[in-house]
Every structure is written in C-alpha cells, then in structure tokens.
Motif scaffolding. Structure first.
Motif, PDB file in Angstrom:
ATOM      1  N   GLY A  83       0.827  -1.206   0.000  1.00  0.00           N
ATOM      2  CA  GLY A  83       0.000   0.000   0.000  1.00  0.00           C
ATOM      3  C   GLY A  83       0.859   1.251   0.000  1.00  0.00           C
ATOM      4  O   GLY A  83       1.769   1.388   0.815  1.00  0.00           O
ATOM      5  N   ARG A  84       0.569   2.154  -0.919  1.00  0.00           N
ATOM      6  CA  ARG A  84       1.384   3.375  -1.041  1.00  0.00           C
ATOM      7  C   ARG A  84       0.959   4.454  -0.051  1.00  0.00           C
ATOM      8  O   ARG A  84       1.717   5.376   0.198  1.00  0.00           O
ATOM      9  N   SER A  85      -0.243   4.342   0.438  1.00  0.00           N
ATOM     10  CA  SER A  85      -0.743   5.319   1.405  1.00  0.00           C
ATOM     11  C   SER A  85      -1.509   4.565   2.485  1.00  0.00           C
ATOM     12  O   SER A  85      -1.800   3.374   2.350  1.00  0.00           O
ATOM     13  N   THR A  86      -1.839   5.278   3.534  1.00  0.00           N
ATOM     14  CA  THR A  86      -2.624   4.665   4.597  1.00  0.00           C
ATOM     15  C   THR A  86      -3.973   4.194   4.069  1.00  0.00           C
ATOM     16  O   THR A  86      -4.451   3.115   4.443  1.00  0.00           O
ATOM     17  N   ILE A  87      -4.571   4.967   3.187  1.00  0.00           N
ATOM     18  CA  ILE A  87      -5.864   4.589   2.613  1.00  0.00           C
ATOM     19  C   ILE A  87      -5.738   3.290   1.817  1.00  0.00           C
ATOM     20  O   ILE A  87      -6.572   2.395   1.948  1.00  0.00           O
ATOM     21  N   GLU A  88      -4.709   3.193   0.995  1.00  0.00           N
ATOM     22  CA  GLU A  88      -4.501   1.954   0.236  1.00  0.00           C
ATOM     23  C   GLU A  88      -4.273   0.778   1.168  1.00  0.00           C
ATOM     24  O   GLU A  88      -4.824  -0.306   0.965  1.00  0.00           O
ATOM     25  N   GLN A  89      -3.457   0.968   2.176  1.00  0.00           N
ATOM     26  CA  GLN A  89      -3.210  -0.107   3.136  1.00  0.00           C
ATOM     27  C   GLN A  89      -4.507  -0.537   3.817  1.00  0.00           C
ATOM     28  O   GLN A  89      -4.766  -1.733   3.960  1.00  0.00           O
ATOM     29  N   LEU A  90      -5.320   0.433   4.226  1.00  0.00           N
ATOM     30  CA  LEU A  90      -6.592   0.106   4.873  1.00  0.00           C
ATOM     31  C   LEU A  90      -7.541  -0.617   3.921  1.00  0.00           C
ATOM     32  O   LEU A  90      -8.251  -1.549   4.327  1.00  0.00           O
ATOM     33  N   LEU A  91      -7.580  -0.208   2.677  1.00  0.00           N
ATOM     34  CA  LEU A  91      -8.432  -0.901   1.703  1.00  0.00           C
ATOM     35  C   LEU A  91      -7.980  -2.345   1.497  1.00  0.00           C
ATOM     36  O   LEU A  91      -8.808  -3.267   1.463  1.00  0.00           O
ATOM     37  N   LEU A  92      -6.678  -2.549   1.360  1.00  0.00           N
ATOM     38  CA  LEU A  92      -6.156  -3.900   1.139  1.00  0.00           C
ATOM     39  C   LEU A  92      -6.368  -4.780   2.376  1.00  0.00           C
ATOM     40  O   LEU A  92      -6.872  -5.907   2.267  1.00  0.00           O
ATOM     41  N   VAL A  93      -6.009  -4.271   3.546  1.00  0.00           N
ATOM     42  CA  VAL A  93      -6.195  -5.038   4.786  1.00  0.00           C
ATOM     43  C   VAL A  93      -7.687  -5.220   5.072  1.00  0.00           C
ATOM     44  O   VAL A  93      -8.129  -6.311   5.438  1.00  0.00           O
ATOM     45  N   GLY A  94      -8.447  -4.170   4.899  1.00  0.00           N
ATOM     46  CA  GLY A  94      -9.880  -4.224   5.180  1.00  0.00           C
ATOM     47  C   GLY A  94     -10.623  -5.223   4.322  1.00  0.00           C
ATOM     48  O   GLY A  94     -11.556  -5.887   4.792  1.00  0.00           O
ATOM     49  N   SER A  95     -10.215  -5.359   3.073  1.00  0.00           N
ATOM     50  CA  SER A  95     -10.884  -6.321   2.193  1.00  0.00           C
ATOM     51  C   SER A  95     -10.646  -7.753   2.670  1.00  0.00           C
ATOM     52  O   SER A  95     -11.549  -8.593   2.613  1.00  0.00           O
ATOM     53  N   ILE A  96      -9.451  -8.021   3.174  1.00  0.00           N
ATOM     54  CA  ILE A  96      -9.148  -9.351   3.716  1.00  0.00           C
ATOM     55  C   ILE A  96      -9.909  -9.563   5.026  1.00  0.00           C
ATOM     56  O   ILE A  96     -10.486 -10.630   5.264  1.00  0.00           O
ATOM     57  N   ALA A  97      -9.930  -8.534   5.872  1.00  0.00           N
ATOM     58  CA  ALA A  97     -10.663  -8.631   7.141  1.00  0.00           C
ATOM     59  C   ALA A  97     -12.151  -8.853   6.882  1.00  0.00           C
ATOM     60  O   ALA A  97     -12.796  -9.654   7.573  1.00  0.00           O
ATOM     61  N   LEU A  98     -12.701  -8.172   5.879  1.00  0.00           N
ATOM     62  CA  LEU A  98     -14.117  -8.351   5.553  1.00  0.00           C
ATOM     63  C   LEU A  98     -14.409  -9.789   5.143  1.00  0.00           C
ATOM     64  O   LEU A  98     -15.433 -10.362   5.529  1.00  0.00           O
ATOM     65  N   MET A  99     -13.512 -10.390   4.380  1.00  0.00           N
ATOM     66  CA  MET A  99     -13.688 -11.800   4.004  1.00  0.00           C
ATOM     67  C   MET A  99     -13.757 -12.687   5.237  1.00  0.00           C
ATOM     68  O   MET A  99     -14.601 -13.584   5.321  1.00  0.00           O
ATOM     69  N   LEU A 100     -12.869 -12.454   6.195  1.00  0.00           N
ATOM     70  CA  LEU A 100     -12.871 -13.249   7.426  1.00  0.00           C
ATOM     71  C   LEU A 100     -14.164 -13.035   8.210  1.00  0.00           C
ATOM     72  O   LEU A 100     -14.751 -13.990   8.732  1.00  0.00           O
TER      73      LEU A 100
END
Length: 129
Positions: free
Chosen positions: A55-72
C-alpha cells in the motif's frame, strides 16, 4: 465451554471482558471446526503484511487489509448461519438450504470484492493502461 448469556449482575468492564472471552471462544470454534476459516486465516497471514508493504498510502493499506478482514468477518457469519441451520435440523429443508446458500453467496461476494480491490490498486503498477 459455550456461553448461555451474560452475567447481568456485573459492571460494564466485566461485561466487556465477558464479551471478549465469548469472542475468543468463537474464533477458537471457527478455527477448530471450519476448514474454510482456517484457510482464509492462513491467506490473511500472508496477505495482510503484503498489504502494509504494498500500500502506497494509509488509505490503500486500509483498503487492502480491510478487504481481507471483511472476508474473514463474512466467513464467520456464514459459519454461524451454517452451525445454526445444522442445529435446527440435519435433514434437508428448503429454507435452511437457502440460508446456507445465501451465507455462501456473501462469502463469494466478499472474496470478489477483495480481489477487485487488490487488482484495482496493484495491477496498474505493473500493467499501466
């Protein structure tokens, strides 16, 4: 040991601690009884650090991590639906089957969403259009 209810005679901090304990029991039950959850946790262990790194920014990191967390999260809800349906009856019933199918569809949509988020953020870096 599964819970039956909160101890309402305790204060708010005790109830928060009870809730945390019940949540940990739920995660443990999912790990022990749900192969799909174990697989998704193992994928999360790989992809969440990658999300932070890529993730290049905090927003990108949150989107990437959040999408995995949402799956769980959706997998846990689906597992709860399936366990409840099985507790009601192990015989075929159209509404129980529909409930299980809807839970499975939710997991599929969360997975597709995660893949779309990862692809939309990362693919343009390697294949600019």
């Amino acid at each position: 040991m599964a819970r039956t209810s909160f101890d309402k005679s305790t204060g708010p901090v005790s109830r928060i601690m009870q809730a945390f304990g019940f949540s940990m029991q739920g995660l443990g039950a999912a790990w022990r009884h749900e192969a799909a959850f174990r697989l998704e946790v193992l994928l999360a262990v790989v992809f969440m650090p990658l999300a932070i790194w890529l993730g290049r920014s905090t927003i990108e990191q949150l989107l990437l991590v959040g999408s995995i967390a949402l799956m769980l999260i959706i997998e846990l809800v689906n597992s709860a639906i399936e366990a409840l349906a099985d507790a009601i009856s192990t015989e075929h019933h159209p509404l129980l089957g529909r409930a299980k199918d809807l839970g499975s569809a939710a997991v599929l949509l969360a997975t597709v969403l995660a893949a779309a988020i990862w692809a939309s953020l990362l693919l343009p870096r390697w294949w600019p259009g």
